[in-house]
Design a protein around this motif. Structure first.
Motif, PDB file in Angstrom:
ATOM      1  N   CYS A 133       0.793  -1.137  -0.123  1.00 60.77           N
ATOM      2  CA  CYS A 133       0.081   0.170  -0.060  1.00 60.77           C
ATOM      3  C   CYS A 133       0.758   1.253  -0.253  1.00 60.77           C
ATOM      4  O   CYS A 133       0.399   2.404   0.536  1.00 60.77           O
ATOM      5  N   TYR A 134       2.156   1.303  -0.200  1.00 59.80           N
ATOM      6  CA  TYR A 134       2.779   2.461  -0.619  1.00 59.80           C
ATOM      7  C   TYR A 134       2.696   2.890  -2.042  1.00 59.80           C
ATOM      8  O   TYR A 134       2.469   2.016  -2.932  1.00 59.80           O
ATOM      9  N   ASN A 135       2.835   4.334  -2.115  1.00 57.29           N
ATOM     10  CA  ASN A 135       2.708   4.831  -3.480  1.00 57.29           C
ATOM     11  C   ASN A 135       3.975   4.554  -4.357  1.00 57.29           C
ATOM     12  O   ASN A 135       5.128   5.124  -4.016  1.00 57.29           O
ATOM     13  N   PRO A 136       4.096   3.748  -5.337  1.00 59.80           N
ATOM     14  CA  PRO A 136       5.057   3.207  -5.996  1.00 59.80           C
ATOM     15  C   PRO A 136       5.677   4.521  -7.012  1.00 59.80           C
ATOM     16  O   PRO A 136       6.794   4.489  -7.283  1.00 59.80           O
ATOM     17  N   ARG A 137       4.640   5.713  -7.225  1.00 60.07           N
ATOM     18  CA  ARG A 137       5.077   6.514  -8.078  1.00 60.07           C
ATOM     19  C   ARG A 137       6.242   7.273  -7.454  1.00 60.07           C
ATOM     20  O   ARG A 137       7.248   8.208  -8.067  1.00 60.07           O
ATOM     21  N   GLU A 138       6.292   7.139  -6.073  1.00 60.30           N
ATOM     22  CA  GLU A 138       7.379   8.101  -5.202  1.00 60.30           C
ATOM     23  C   GLU A 138       8.842   7.456  -5.565  1.00 60.30           C
ATOM     24  O   GLU A 138       9.910   8.174  -5.296  1.00 60.30           O
ATOM     25  N   ALA A 139       9.001   6.265  -6.386  1.00 57.56           N
ATOM     26  CA  ALA A 139      10.308   5.744  -6.758  1.00 57.56           C
ATOM     27  C   ALA A 139      10.782   6.896  -7.756  1.00 57.56           C
ATOM     28  O   ALA A 139      11.959   6.877  -7.655  1.00 57.56           O
ATOM     29  N   ILE A 140      10.332   7.431  -8.425  1.00 61.40           N
ATOM     30  CA  ILE A 140      11.009   8.407  -9.409  1.00 61.40           C
ATOM     31  C   ILE A 140      11.615   9.619  -8.715  1.00 61.40           C
ATOM     32  O   ILE A 140      12.824   9.806  -8.853  1.00 61.40           O
ATOM     33  N   PRO A 141      10.858  10.259  -7.798  1.00 59.45           N
ATOM     34  CA  PRO A 141      11.795  11.415  -7.201  1.00 59.45           C
ATOM     35  C   PRO A 141      12.665  10.844  -6.299  1.00 59.45           C
ATOM     36  O   PRO A 141      13.520  11.562  -6.069  1.00 59.45           O
ATOM     37  N   LEU A 142      12.398   9.672  -5.741  1.00 61.78           N
ATOM     38  CA  LEU A 142      13.236   9.288  -4.642  1.00 61.78           C
ATOM     39  C   LEU A 142      14.750   9.144  -5.752  1.00 61.78           C
ATOM     40  O   LEU A 142      15.546   9.596  -5.081  1.00 61.78           O
ATOM     41  N   TRP A 143      14.585   8.457  -6.732  1.00 62.04           N
ATOM     42  CA  TRP A 143      16.031   8.127  -7.343  1.00 62.04           C
ATOM     43  C   TRP A 143      16.476   9.429  -7.979  1.00 62.04           C
ATOM     44  O   TRP A 143      17.621   9.524  -8.068  1.00 62.04           O
ATOM     45  N   GLN A 144      15.704  10.464  -8.053  1.00 61.91           N
ATOM     46  CA  GLN A 144      16.213  11.802  -8.347  1.00 61.91           C
ATOM     47  C   GLN A 144      17.036  12.430  -7.369  1.00 61.91           C
ATOM     48  O   GLN A 144      17.983  13.050  -7.526  1.00 61.91           O
ATOM     49  N   ARG A 145      16.192  12.253  -6.177  1.00 58.34           N
ATOM     50  CA  ARG A 145      17.051  12.829  -4.945  1.00 58.34           C
ATOM     51  C   ARG A 145      18.371  11.916  -4.580  1.00 58.34           C
ATOM     52  O   ARG A 145      19.264  12.450  -4.266  1.00 58.34           O
ATOM     53  N   MET A 146      18.259  10.643  -4.939  1.00 58.36           N
ATOM     54  CA  MET A 146      19.386   9.633  -4.632  1.00 58.36           C
ATOM     55  C   MET A 146      20.431  10.072  -5.525  1.00 58.36           C
ATOM     56  O   MET A 146      21.688  10.186  -5.124  1.00 58.36           O
ATOM     57  N   THR A 147      20.211  10.523  -6.855  1.00 54.52           N
ATOM     58  CA  THR A 147      21.330  10.754  -7.604  1.00 54.52           C
ATOM     59  C   THR A 147      22.104  11.932  -7.245  1.00 54.52           C
ATOM     60  O   THR A 147      22.998  12.147  -7.164  1.00 54.52           O
ATOM     61  N   GLU A 148      21.335  13.004  -6.761  1.00 52.33           N
ATOM     62  CA  GLU A 148      22.031  14.094  -6.339  1.00 52.33           C
ATOM     63  C   GLU A 148      22.671  13.964  -5.114  1.00 52.33           C
ATOM     64  O   GLU A 148      23.649  14.480  -4.972  1.00 52.33           O
TER      65      GLU A 148
END
Ligand code: ZN
Length: 299
Positions: free
Chosen positions: A235-250
């Protein structure tokens, strides 16, 4: 255009015996490789795992490594807010492991091996600025406090932990140990019996502790996919994966490279892969996210 009169003989120095020894070792390596090759039920991909390395062996190594890590790094008070939030995310993911494994295996017409049945899960938050997390074989999970501000919310934390848990469920450590064994055969290091200190450190390294031996890129992609399905099913929002990896890259622009960013030279490819997986993740969410568990869906 000058020719070295002695150069022509270079590279042809094999004695007959040495050549035969190499042929025999190559034959043994080939036999070892083919006899340990199976299809992974969860990914449908061919993998090579030494049949003599059982999930119990891996679990014992994971436990040993975890205990050593916990003597070196200070765990947060389990009653602290951060520790409790991380614990909840991990528990919700763990609860969905059996169903998600069954669903993934059935996509390949196979039965899930359910290695998690032998796991003794544990979750700790470790006080460290590193942007990192890992899950050792046997289910020993650690999250560094440095990850918390990058994850920012429970959905992104679920994506990271789902990824790490998937490495353990997919037995990527055993695959790496098997590769090491092949290397040992290649180096004629002699028969490797039992697990020594070096092998234990290698397992710790591939499971994200340290940076010596990153996962293969294919293993990263597999962990991304399965982790995303676990997060969505919980029940977590999988769409959060995209901004997560953007932050991770930074965040990985600095000196400390997180485990999950270590083998992806092109973060754009990872984000594209995750975006392509989004319809499947949303399908898993509608199938497996039931009940009152969606409180963490909003950031
Ligand atoms: Zn990874």
């Amino acid at each position: 255009m000058r020719q070295d009169p002695t150069g022509t003989r270079r590279g042809f120095g094999f004695g007959g015996l040495r050549l035969w020894v190499l042929v025999l070792f190559a034959a043994y390596a080939g036999y070892y490789w083919f006899s340990n090759r199976t299809t992974d039920a969860l990914t449908g991909e061919k993998v090579v795992i030494d049949k003599n390395i059982s999930p119990q062996d891996e679990k014992a190594l994971g436990l040993q490594a975890y205990q050593e890590i916990l003597t070196q790094e200070q765990p947060l008070d389990p009653n602290s807010q951060i520790a409790q939030q991380v614990h909840e995310v991990a528990q919700r993911l763990i609860a969905k492991v059996p169903e998600v494994e069954d669903a993934l295996a059935s996509e390949h017409g196979m039965q899930a091996p359910h290695v998690e049945k032998s796991f003794d899960w544990a979750v700790n938050v470790l006080q460290s600025d590193q942007v990192n997390a890992f899950c050792l074989p046997g289910g020993k999970i650690a999250v560094y406090t440095g990850l918390v501000p990058v994850a920012q919310n429970a959905d992104a934390m679920a994506v990271v932990l789902g990824h790490e848990i998937s490495h353990a469920l997919l037995r990527h450590g055993a695959q790496r140990l098997t590769e090491q064994k092949l290397e040992q055969i290649g180096q004629m290091a002699g028969a490797a019996s039992g697990m020594d200190q070096n092998q234990m450190q290698a397992v710790m390294a591939v499971y994200g502790y340290g940076h010596a031996l990153p996962y293969a890129r294919k293993q990263e992609t597999q962990a991304d996919e399965m982790g995303l399905m676990l997060a969505a099913a919980a029940c977590y929002n999988p769409r959060e994966a995209i901004p997560l990896w953007q932050r991770m890259t930074e965040a990985s622009g600095g000196s400390g490279q997180p485990e999950f960013a270590s083998t992806h030279p092109n973060p754009g490819t990872r984000i594209q892969n995750l975006q392509a997986l989004m319809p499947k993740a949303l399908d898993y969410q509608s199938r497996f996210c039931k009940g009152a568990g969606s409180a963490a869906a909003a950031p």
